[in-house]
Design an enzyme around this catalytic site. Sequence first.
Site, PDB file in Angstrom:
ATOM      1  N   HIS A   3       0.826  -1.216   0.000  1.00  0.00           N
ATOM      2  CA  HIS A   3       0.000   0.000   0.000  1.00  0.00           C
ATOM      3  C   HIS A   3       0.867   1.277   0.000  1.00  0.00           C
ATOM      4  CE1 HIS A   3      -3.018   2.832   1.487  1.00  0.00           C
ATOM      5  NE2 HIS A   3      -3.878   1.915   1.853  1.00  0.00           N
ATOM      6  N   GLU A  52      -1.509   0.936  -5.361  1.00  0.00           N
ATOM      7  CA  GLU A  52      -1.203  -0.270  -4.612  1.00  0.00           C
ATOM      8  C   GLU A  52      -1.303  -1.523  -5.487  1.00  0.00           C
ATOM      9  OE1 GLU A  52      -3.973  -0.083  -1.245  1.00  0.00           O
ATOM     10  OE2 GLU A  52      -4.065   2.072  -1.577  1.00  0.00           O
TER      11      GLU A  52
HETATM   12  O1  TA6 Z   1      -6.229   1.191   0.028  1.00  0.00           O
HETATM   13  C1  TA6 Z   1      -7.222   2.141   0.151  1.00  0.00           C
HETATM   14  C2  TA6 Z   1      -7.869   1.981   1.514  1.00  0.00           C
HETATM   15  O2  TA6 Z   1      -8.399   0.711   1.656  1.00  0.00           O
HETATM   16  C3  TA6 Z   1      -8.919   3.089   1.669  1.00  0.00           C
HETATM   17  O3  TA6 Z   1     -10.232   2.619   1.685  1.00  0.00           O
HETATM   18  C4  TA6 Z   1      -8.480   3.840   2.898  1.00  0.00           C
HETATM   19  O4  TA6 Z   1      -9.261   3.617   3.995  1.00  0.00           O
HETATM   20  C5  TA6 Z   1      -7.032   3.426   3.042  1.00  0.00           C
HETATM   21  O5  TA6 Z   1      -6.886   2.146   2.535  1.00  0.00           O
HETATM   22  C6  TA6 Z   1      -6.321   3.621   4.371  1.00  0.00           C
HETATM   23  O6  TA6 Z   1      -6.771   2.780   5.362  1.00  0.00           O
HETATM   24  P1  TA6 Z   1      -6.290   2.997   6.852  1.00  0.00           P
HETATM   25  O7  TA6 Z   1      -6.898   1.873   7.619  1.00  0.00           O
HETATM   26  O8  TA6 Z   1      -4.786   2.917   6.841  1.00  0.00           O
HETATM   27  O9  TA6 Z   1      -6.769   4.350   7.274  1.00  0.00           O
END
Ligand code: TA6
Length: 289
Positions: A161, A263
């Site tokens: 990510h 990602e």
């Molecule tokens: O990868 C995108 C995501 O799944 C979004 O929906 C957003 O919530 C992000 O990840 C970050 O998640 P976090 O739990 O680190 O705030």
Amino acid sequence: MTDVAAAVTQKTDAPFVELLAPDGAFARVYLDGAQVASWIPVGGEEQLFVSERALYGPGVSIRGGVPVCFPQFGPFGALPQHGFARNCRWRLLKSSVPDQGRVVFELTPSDMSHELRERMAAWPHDFAARLLVSVQAAELSITLEVENTGTDAFSFTAALHPYFRVSDSAVALVVGLDGCTYRDALRGGHEFVEQASEVRFPGNVDRVYYDAPDVLELHDGGRFLRIAKSGFADAVVWNPGAEGTASKTDFAPGDERHMVCVEAGAVRDPVCLEPRSFWRGTQRMTYGD
Ligand code: TA6
């Protein structure tokens, strides 16, 4: 280097290891979450975004860098958001050679605290996860390897990510996703087909592109990153927008203008692993200007 423990900087309760390849490529990886939090390619500047409000230390995931989402991506399952790997302290393996720009981390259930095991109760499997990080010249490569060390098959979803630093998210764009079906979290999780040749970030964007091409490009003014994947079927594109950064204490107001996430994920179709088998997914980022 024979003593990898000596390569770990322990000044605070957030130990990290720094990779410095002979050609000068650099990365810093925290043991908590095996999270890469800095990458400086040869001939370039810092490529990853980390919020000045990010938290560090046991159990917390740094807001930025490259969190590892495993064994669940997002809220799609019984575990907390993005699973538990990003909340665990990983072990640096002896095969690491930080001064050659290569390190390997491992996480198994026995590395996890009682509290984290409770968190894992919805996924009670024996596994070994390894994260291989390497830098060389203009490239950062991250491989997530998962081994089923138990006697029953299990399945998981996962993602790498990365938060890429951009000069202005309003001008940044991702090329390569046209024609892909995507799930849009901002439109009720419904599916659409991408019509645009460039995905832009006018505000909050939160999409999973299914069976995405293995090579995407991130353009940010004159700078360019080639973002390649293998093993991961899907790609996720995210920017929290101003409301998103305002709603999280580990983001600073305005951070949404300086980052975009592109990602590599195994999201729609969980990976199923039989006992004694492996799965491997890689994301490889190459800087260009
Ligand atoms: O990868 C995108 C995501 O799944 C979004 O929906 C957003 O919530 C992000 O990840 C970050 O998640 P976090 O739990 O680190 O705030």
